[in-house]
Design a protein around this motif. Structure first.
Motif, mmCIF file in Angstrom:
data_model
loop_
_atom_site.group_PDB
_atom_site.id
_atom_site.type_symbol
_atom_site.label_atom_id
_atom_site.label_comp_id
_atom_site.label_asym_id
_atom_site.label_seq_id
_atom_site.Cartn_x
_atom_site.Cartn_y
_atom_site.Cartn_z
ATOM 1 N N ALA A 176 0.911 -1.157 -0.010
ATOM 2 C CA ALA A 176 0.047 0.131 0.006
ATOM 3 C C ALA A 176 0.942 1.093 0.033
ATOM 4 C CB ALA A 176 -0.880 0.033 1.233
ATOM 5 N N ARG A 177 1.886 1.264 0.713
ATOM 6 C CA ARG A 177 2.652 2.463 0.926
ATOM 7 C C ARG A 177 3.617 2.558 -0.215
ATOM 8 N NH1 ARG A 177 5.053 5.848 4.081
ATOM 9 N NH2 ARG A 177 4.292 5.180 6.162
ATOM 10 N N GLU A 178 4.173 1.317 -0.921
ATOM 11 C CA GLU A 178 4.580 1.604 -2.257
ATOM 12 C C GLU A 178 3.826 2.097 -3.426
ATOM 13 O OE1 GLU A 178 6.496 -1.699 -5.486
ATOM 14 O OE2 GLU A 178 6.750 -2.100 -3.398
ATOM 15 N N LYS A 179 2.672 1.587 -3.356
ATOM 16 C CA LYS A 179 1.972 2.089 -4.477
ATOM 17 C C LYS A 179 1.253 3.311 -4.100
ATOM 18 C CE LYS A 179 1.613 -1.972 -6.564
ATOM 19 N NZ LYS A 179 2.075 -2.125 -8.125
ATOM 20 N N GLY A 180 1.132 3.735 -3.119
ATOM 21 C CA GLY A 180 0.751 5.226 -2.711
ATOM 22 C C GLY A 180 1.851 6.444 -3.117
ATOM 23 N N GLU A 181 3.062 5.643 -3.145
ATOM 24 C CA GLU A 181 4.400 6.643 -3.167
ATOM 25 C C GLU A 181 4.450 6.819 -4.770
ATOM 26 O OE1 GLU A 181 7.518 4.751 -1.400
ATOM 27 O OE2 GLU A 181 7.124 5.784 0.623
ATOM 28 N N GLN A 182 4.101 5.730 -5.499
ATOM 29 C CA GLN A 182 4.152 5.661 -6.909
ATOM 30 C C GLN A 182 3.060 6.664 -7.469
ATOM 31 O OE1 GLN A 182 6.452 4.549 -9.222
ATOM 32 N NE2 GLN A 182 5.285 5.871 -10.593
ATOM 33 N N PHE A 183 1.885 6.491 -6.879
ATOM 34 C CA PHE A 183 0.724 7.429 -7.104
ATOM 35 C C PHE A 183 0.986 8.850 -6.885
ATOM 36 C CE2 PHE A 183 -3.406 9.162 -6.173
ATOM 37 C CZ PHE A 183 -4.177 9.050 -7.189
ATOM 38 N N ALA A 184 1.491 9.042 -5.781
ATOM 39 C CA ALA A 184 2.043 10.463 -5.625
ATOM 40 C C ALA A 184 2.973 11.088 -6.626
ATOM 41 C CB ALA A 184 2.573 10.586 -4.192
ATOM 42 N N ARG A 185 3.911 10.166 -6.938
ATOM 43 C CA ARG A 185 5.085 10.626 -8.054
ATOM 44 C C ARG A 185 4.509 10.921 -9.293
ATOM 45 N NH1 ARG A 185 8.503 6.863 -5.340
ATOM 46 N NH2 ARG A 185 7.869 5.371 -6.747
ATOM 47 N N ASP A 186 3.289 10.085 -9.846
ATOM 48 C CA ASP A 186 2.727 10.248 -11.057
ATOM 49 C C ASP A 186 1.915 11.509 -11.004
ATOM 50 O OD1 ASP A 186 3.710 7.867 -11.848
ATOM 51 O OD2 ASP A 186 1.818 6.838 -11.666
ATOM 52 N N LEU A 187 1.244 11.899 -9.836
ATOM 53 C CA LEU A 187 0.383 13.026 -9.629
ATOM 54 C C LEU A 187 1.408 14.242 -9.912
ATOM 55 C CD1 LEU A 187 -2.330 12.368 -7.149
ATOM 56 C CD2 LEU A 187 -2.654 12.630 -9.525
ATOM 57 N N VAL A 188 2.499 14.010 -9.210
ATOM 58 C CA VAL A 188 3.271 15.495 -9.165
ATOM 59 C C VAL A 188 3.754 15.675 -10.532
ATOM 60 C CG1 VAL A 188 5.503 16.229 -8.056
ATOM 61 C CG2 VAL A 188 3.793 15.257 -6.589
ATOM 62 N N TYR A 189 4.365 14.532 -10.949
ATOM 63 C CA TYR A 189 4.999 14.731 -12.591
ATOM 64 C C TYR A 189 3.847 15.272 -13.586
ATOM 65 C CZ TYR A 189 9.294 12.384 -11.130
ATOM 66 O OH TYR A 189 10.499 11.817 -10.345
ATOM 67 N N ALA A 190 2.668 14.874 -13.525
ATOM 68 C CA ALA A 190 1.629 15.397 -14.292
ATOM 69 C C ALA A 190 1.410 16.824 -13.955
ATOM 70 C CB ALA A 190 0.478 14.535 -13.814
ATOM 71 N N ASP A 191 1.383 17.210 -12.576
ATOM 72 C CA ASP A 191 1.343 18.555 -12.200
ATOM 73 C C ASP A 191 2.329 19.508 -12.737
ATOM 74 O OD1 ASP A 191 -0.690 20.475 -10.627
ATOM 75 O OD2 ASP A 191 1.190 20.578 -9.444
ATOM 76 N N ILE A 192 3.443 18.904 -12.838
ATOM 77 C CA ILE A 192 4.725 19.784 -13.357
ATOM 78 C C ILE A 192 4.522 19.961 -14.656
ATOM 79 C CG2 ILE A 192 7.081 19.696 -13.609
ATOM 80 C CD1 ILE A 192 7.479 18.286 -10.903
ATOM 81 N N LYS A 193 4.179 18.871 -15.354
ATOM 82 C CA LYS A 193 3.729 19.258 -16.928
ATOM 83 C C LYS A 193 2.814 20.097 -17.174
ATOM 84 C CE LYS A 193 4.334 15.597 -19.918
ATOM 85 N NZ LYS A 193 4.075 14.387 -20.488
ATOM 86 N N ASN A 194 1.640 19.967 -16.237
ATOM 87 C CA ASN A 194 0.401 20.794 -16.658
ATOM 88 C C ASN A 194 -0.148 21.274 -15.277
ATOM 89 O OD1 ASN A 194 -1.469 22.066 -18.171
ATOM 90 N ND2 ASN A 194 -2.854 20.008 -18.324
ATOM 91 N N PRO A 195 0.491 22.397 -14.486
ATOM 92 C CA PRO A 195 -0.318 23.032 -13.511
ATOM 93 C C PRO A 195 -1.399 23.664 -13.927
ATOM 94 C CG PRO A 195 1.616 23.947 -14.142
ATOM 95 C CD PRO A 195 1.722 22.833 -15.113
ATOM 96 N N GLU A 196 -2.361 23.790 -12.623
ATOM 97 C CA GLU A 196 -3.655 24.402 -12.900
ATOM 98 C C GLU A 196 -3.494 25.844 -13.117
ATOM 99 O OE1 GLU A 196 -7.101 21.917 -10.811
ATOM 100 O OE2 GLU A 196 -5.550 22.894 -9.437
#
Length: 95
Positions: free
Chosen positions: A75-95
């Motif tokens: 759960a922790r590993e998948k949560g960290e991966q999920f967070a990284r994916d969201l951060v990279y997506a937000d860097i690429k296209n911030p609101e």
């Protein structure tokens, strides 16, 4: 020296040095991942806040729960991966 009559407040946008900037690196985010659950099901609690403007980008209203997983470590590993994916997506296209 007398105390100021009003409390000091920092406001965004009053000058270019105080204006929030677009995030450019993973270090521009505060990421918190924790796991919770029972014996057979574990979930990740993810919270992500931009340091540049203070906005919480996850969780948002209606956000899905991360999980269930068979172990707390997974759960922790998948949560960290999920967070990284969201951060990279937000860097690429911030609101």
């Amino acid at each position: 020296m007398p105390a100021p009559s009003r409390p000091f407040r920092v406001r965004w946008g009053l000058g270019s040095e105080n204006a929030p900037r677009a995030p450019t690196h993973v270090d521009d985010y505060l990421i918190d991942v924790a796991c919770w659950g029972s014996w057979s099901q574990h979930f990740a609690r993810v919270k992500i806040r931009r340091k540049t403007d203070g906005k919480v980008i996850f969780p948002f209203e209606g956000a899905a729960v991360v999980g269930p997983f068979s172990s707390a470590g997974e759960a922790r590993e998948k949560g960290e991966q999920f967070a990284r994916d969201l951060v990279y997506a937000d860097i690429k296209n911030p609101e």
